[in-house]
Design a protein around this motif. Structure first.
Motif, PDB file in Angstrom:
ATOM      1  N   ARG A 123      -3.386   5.595   1.182  1.00  0.00           N
ATOM      2  CA  ARG A 123      -2.778   7.080   1.883  1.00  0.00           C
ATOM      3  C   ARG A 123      -3.909   7.054   2.750  1.00  0.00           C
TER       4      ARG A 123
ATOM      5  N   ARG B 247       6.152  -0.950 -10.044  1.00  0.00           N
ATOM      6  CA  ARG B 247       5.859   0.007  -9.244  1.00  0.00           C
ATOM      7  C   ARG B 247       4.174   0.770  -9.333  1.00  0.00           C
ATOM      8  N   LYS B 248       4.233   0.584 -10.494  1.00  0.00           N
ATOM      9  CA  LYS B 248       2.692   0.675 -10.791  1.00  0.00           C
ATOM     10  C   LYS B 248       2.127  -0.374  -9.813  1.00  0.00           C
TER      11      LYS B 248
ATOM     12  N   SER C 102       8.593   1.027   1.168  1.00  0.00           N
ATOM     13  CA  SER C 102       7.349   1.249   0.709  1.00  0.00           C
ATOM     14  C   SER C 102       6.125   1.325   1.636  1.00  0.00           C
TER      15      SER C 102
ATOM     16  N   ASP D 129       3.081   7.285  -0.363  1.00  0.00           N
ATOM     17  CA  ASP D 129       3.642   7.273  -1.248  1.00  0.00           C
ATOM     18  C   ASP D 129       3.105   9.062  -1.644  1.00  0.00           C
TER      19      ASP D 129
ATOM     20  N   GLN E 286      -2.559   3.901  -2.652  1.00  0.00           N
ATOM     21  CA  GLN E 286      -3.445   4.845  -3.398  1.00  0.00           C
ATOM     22  C   GLN E 286      -3.804   4.150  -2.623  1.00  0.00           C
TER      23      GLN E 286
ATOM     24  N   ARG F 278       2.573   1.221  -6.700  1.00  0.00           N
ATOM     25  CA  ARG F 278       1.082   2.492  -6.388  1.00  0.00           C
ATOM     26  C   ARG F 278       0.170   2.541  -5.985  1.00  0.00           C
TER      27      ARG F 278
ATOM     28  N   PRO G  12       0.368   9.136  -7.612  1.00  0.00           N
ATOM     29  CA  PRO G  12       0.456   8.176  -8.711  1.00  0.00           C
ATOM     30  C   PRO G  12       1.140   9.630  -9.627  1.00  0.00           C
TER      31      PRO G  12
ATOM     32  N   SER H  73       9.922   9.546  -8.082  1.00  0.00           N
ATOM     33  CA  SER H  73       9.104  10.316  -8.277  1.00  0.00           C
ATOM     34  C   SER H  73       9.433  11.400 -10.024  1.00  0.00           C
TER      35      SER H  73
END
Lengths: 216, 744
Positions: B615, B604-605, B729, B734, B612, B608, B737, B684
């Protein structure tokens, strides 16, 4: 009331009247109908019900017929199904549809409401496990929409899902994402239909006069 | 709140006074000969050129001239309507008064004031505004159409027998009781009214006996009692029109003729059936024509509402041509037309119809009450204490007696009996209104007419003021059941349908053809034949449960879109979503080679981190997103994130969000765009890391109405689900974070 061929003696009627709350005339009429349906046999079977022509266009006829053969509706706290029913059981099932009388206390009204809702619940809960699962609810909605063809089937699923969501949110409030809602228990069912006023809606008029004619 | 209301109140008050003055001046100058252009009271003309001799050739070109007569009539009408509406506004600024006193009373008082002012200016001004023709042709139809079109059919048909008994037998009883009692009173020497003959008294009785729909609506709308009582009183007020019409014409004819024979009485009975059934027939015919017309309006949506209004109005007028009951015709037209028209017209047309009807009926009602007040002042009132007071008392007594005795008989036939409380409300809610007044105005001009009018006005004032004001505290006192807030629950709808079929089945088994059997037969006939003719396209085969469901979804979706586009977020609850009730998932989950939790966090990290960077670019894919200035990222980012989190939470639970809007119309199937998919990636908020596979579930509801095959997501094998999730995803923006310590 008319002369019935083999009318049970008055004491039997009195017994039935006490048990179910019908009047003697009403019991007489229903007995006549019972004989008409069963072709004068002492018990009714499922095929007798299926032979009623008016019932043929009813989308939920299977469930209605099953309700008569379901021991849970005989008010004796039994379970399971039977294959044939006598007049007494027929009458007991019918008595679920009696209207509440005018001067009733709130507790009596409440208990009548519970009884009627219990009847409905039993109709939905076909596998007798005390909860209405999503599958069973889907089946209910599919039956209701069974006459709409393919269009009905897809939407039936979504409608049932939406309904289930609603029940879950009403009864459980907040649920963690990995909690699982097993099914509608009877308490949830009561809560769900609290505003529905079923004691005024789920009634039919039982006549004192004999009008069983055209429907065979 | 009172502080900044005062200036508003003051300015409103000033405007109102100005308007009142203007209105009264304008009306006072109404019947001045149109030849002369001013009466000296009109505002001084800017230019006096119009006074000069028209043969003067060297007249300068009139830059500004004054010609009021040209627009007099429409000007006055507009002024009156404006006054009525400003009054309506004004009452709501003073909340305390409008809570105690029903609006109808306040409007009558305003009417009295205005009438008084006009009288003060000009003694001879004819202030008779409630002209019968004006009332019956222009003021009354909108209210009745509004009532008939939105009549709740289910309680109405369930209680039709009771309503008819109250309307017909109850009104007849009232008419005869009042008429005969008044005749008896008039015979008493002391009253000095010996000239009144029986037929006049009976005529008077028939006018004053009818419960008035306008007054009932105005008062009952504010007290929100339960559906049963509302439909009983309201239905009675609508259906007693036929009786009133017949009795009125009957007695008018008889008083011309002088003698009454048995044959005449018999003909009277026959005419009752003709009037009521004829009215209904005319209404039904126009309704069917209207429904049929709406089938072809798919290319000119703009004029759809007009068809509804015009056909209904024509139904009313046609019935009036033959002296049939116009009100019943109007109601029949609305009732027949509605289900088919609603299936055919567009969403906007439906909204238009609804709001136009509400608007017109609201204006009409307000005008009626104001004019009632004004007309009261206009009449000379021969006052005879005995007659008037006895009338009021007798009206009340006859109503109570009628309701009680009829209920006793009706309860023998009803499944759900009417309790004493119900009877009281029904009796107390029998208000008289403007219809009685207008009918009184149509009486032939004899010496009794003014006295009758006075009595009628007194009865109206009494019922509207006294009964109207006290019914609300009485309802509270007696703890009468209030209208339950219906949330449009899909479960209740399912069970209503289920119960219908169940009860029909039980009736068939019992072998007697009751209420449910016939209703079922009618529905089947409707579905098999009528709908095919009157509804376009595939809507004609749509079962009721599905249309209800579509309506609800539309409602939810619109609410979602509207609250999403606004920046504020209503904090609504319901955290139950599809994954909570889907039973199959646990099995599927176990089939996946399970990844350890820490590994999952890592994945997941990483994801993300990658997301980012993209985004900024991805933000533009979402419709619900605000274009954020990258310079103010810090502040807006948090807000944005919160917004999106709320949006997606609501999206996945959207079917459980209670709808707090008015009912929205049925629509054709709407396909939601796949942009909505954006917000279903949901991982989240929960402190426990949620399993990612649950994602494909929420899109189900979103794509409900579209035939898109995201349903196949559900059937995706477990192995694919990871891929699906990754794919999703990548195209999702997203939510942002979260800090690492937020995750468990």
């Amino acid at each position: 009331m008319g002369a019935l061929q083999s009318a049970p003696a008055q004491p039997e009627y009195r017994d039935l009247a006490d048990k179910t709350g019908f009047s003697y005339e009403q019991i007489g009429v229903l007995h006549k109908r019972f004989k008409q349906l069963s072709h004068n046999e002492p018990t009714l079977r499922r095929d007798h019900f299926s032979a009623i022509p008016d019932l043929a266009c009813n989308p939920i006829r299977a469930q209605i017929i099953e309700a008569f053969f379901d021991r849970r509706n005989y008010r004796q706290n039994n379970e399971g199904k039977v294959e044939e029913i006598s007049f007494e059981e027929f009458l007991v099932v019918m008595s679920h549809f009696r209207p509440p009388s005018m001067n009733m206390t709130d507790e009596q009204r409440e208990s009548i409401r519970k009884e009627k809702l219990r009847f409905l619940f039993n109709m939905h809960d076909t596998d007798n496990d005390g909860t209405i699962t999503l599958q069973e609810y889907r089946h209910v909605v599919e039956e209701l929409l069974s006459r709409s063809g393919a269009l009905g089937k897809e939407t039936a699923k979504s409608i049932a899902d939406a309904a289930m969501l609603e029940v879950a949110s009403i009864s459980m409030g907040h649920m963690e994402p990995d909690e699982f809602y097993e099914g509608i228990t009877f308490e949830h069912f009561l809560k769900l239909l609290k505003g529905f006023e079923i004691e005024s809606k789920m009634n039919i008029r039982f006549l004192n006069m004999d009008t069983t004619t055209l429907c065979k | 709140m009172a502080v900044h209301l005062r200036p508003a109140l003051r300015s409103l008050g000033c405007w109102c006074v100005l308007l009142l003055l203007f209105v009264s001046v304008a009306s006072a100058g109404r019947d001045v000969d149109s030849g002369s252009n001013d009466t000296g009271r009109n505002p001084a003309p800017e230019d006096s050129h119009h006074q000069t001799n028209s043969t003067h050739h060297k007249k300068a070109f009139p830059v500004l001239s004054f010609n009021f007569d040209h627009v007099r009539k429409p000007f006055e009408i507009s002024l009156w309507i404006l006054l009525a509406l400003l009054m309506k506004l004004g009452f709501h600024i003073i909340p305390r008064v409008s809570h105690v006193v029903p609006e109808s009373c306040l409007l009558i008082v305003v009417g009295l004031l205005v009438g008084g002012i006009i009288k003060a200016f000009d003694e001879d001004a004819p202030v008779q505004m409630l002209d019968s023709k004006f009332f019956f042709l222009y003021l009354l139809p909108p209210i009745i159409l509004d009532a008939g079109y939105f009549l709740p059919m289910r309680p109405f048909t369930e209680n039709l027998g009771t309503i008819l008994v109250f309307a017909v037998v109850g009104t007849l009883w009232n008419a005869f009781f009042i008429g005969l009692t008044m005749y008896g009173v008039c015979q008493i020497e002391a009253v000095k009214l010996g000239r009144v003959d029986l037929l006049s008294c009976l005529l008077f009785g028939s006018i004053v006996s009818a419960v008035d729909p306008v007054a009932v609506l105005a008062v009952f709308e504010e007290i929100h009692i339960n559906e049963l009582l509302h439909i009983l009183v309201f239905g009675e007020s609508l259906l007693n029109d036929a009786v009133t019409v017949v009795l009125y014409h009957l007695f008018t004819e008889f008083s011309h003729k002088g003698t009454v024979t048995v044959a005449d009485a018999f003909l009277g009975v026959v005419s009752f059936f003709v009037v009521s059934l004829g009215g209904i027939l005319i209404g039904a015919i126009y309704g069917i024509i209207g429904a049929f017309t709406s089938r072809f309006t798919s290319h000119s949506r703009v004029i759809e509402p007009l068809f509804v209004f015009l056909y209904s109005y024509m139904a009313y007028l046609s019935a009036e041509v033959f002296h049939l009951s116009g009100i019943m015709s109007l109601i029949a037209c609305g009732v027949v037309m509605r289900p088919y028209v609603e299936a055919n017209i567009s969403h906007k047309s439906y909204t238009t119809i609804k709001y136009f009807l509400k608007m017109w009926s609201s204006v009409s009602e307000t005008l009626i009450f104001i004019f009632l007040g004004v007309s009261t002042v206009a009449q000379p009132h021969p006052w005879n204490w005995t007659f008037v007071v006895v009338t009021v008392v007798v009206c009340f007594v006859s109503r109570v007696l009628g309701v009680v005795s009829l209920t006793y008989i009706i309860n023998k036939f009803r499944i759900v009996k009417l309790t004493k409380k119900d009877q009281f409300i029904v009796a107390y809610g029998g208000l008289r209104g403007a219809i009685a007044f207008s009918l009184g105005f149509l009486l032939p001009d004899n010496e009794m007419k003014q006295l009758f009018l006075t009595a009628i006005i007194t009865v109206i004032f009494y019922t509207v003021f006294v009964q109207g004001m006290t019914i609300r505290p009485l309802v509270e006192l007696l703890a009468v059941k209030k209208k339950k807030e219906s949330k449009g629950s899909i479960n209740e709808e399912i069970h209503t349908q289920f119960l219908d079929h169940l009860l029909t089945g039980i009736e068939d088994i019992c072998g007697h053809y009751g209420h449910h059997h016939w209703k079922d037969k009618l529905n089947r006939f409707n579905k098999a034949y009528v709908k095919k003719w009157l509804i376009t396209g595939e809507r004609s085969t749509e079962p009721q449960l599905i249309s209800f469901y579509n309506k609800m979804e539309m409602k939810q979706a619109m609410m979602l879109v509207e609250s999403g586009s606004a920046a504020k977020l209503p904090t609504i609850m319901t955290p139950v979503s599809m994954q909570n009730i889907q039973p199959k998932e646990p099995l599927k989950r176990r089939a996946i080679p399970s990844i350890s939790k820490s590994r999952e966090q890592e994945i997941r990290k990483m994801l993300r981190g990658n997301l980012q960077k993209t985004r900024q670019r991805l933000r533009s894919y979402s419709r619900h997103d605000l274009m954020v200035d990258p310079f103010e990222e810090d502040v807006s980012e948090v807000r944005l994130r919160k917004q999106r989190v709320e949006m997606e939470r609501r999206m996945s639970h959207y079917l459980t969000v209670p709808a707090n809007r008015q009912e929205t119309p049925p629509v054709r199937k709407v396909a939601f765009e796949s942009e909505h998919q954006v917000y279903t990636y949901d991982d989240s908020e929960s402190p426990k890391g949620r399993r990612a596979q649950t994602n494909p579930r929420p899109p189900d509801e979103v794509h409900l109405l579209s035939e898109s095959s995201t349903r196949t997501n559900q059937r995706a094998t477990p192995a694919d689900e990871q891929d699906d999730q990754l794919k999703l995803s990548r195209c999702l923006s997203d939510p942002g974070p979260k800090k690492d310590d937020d995750e468990s």
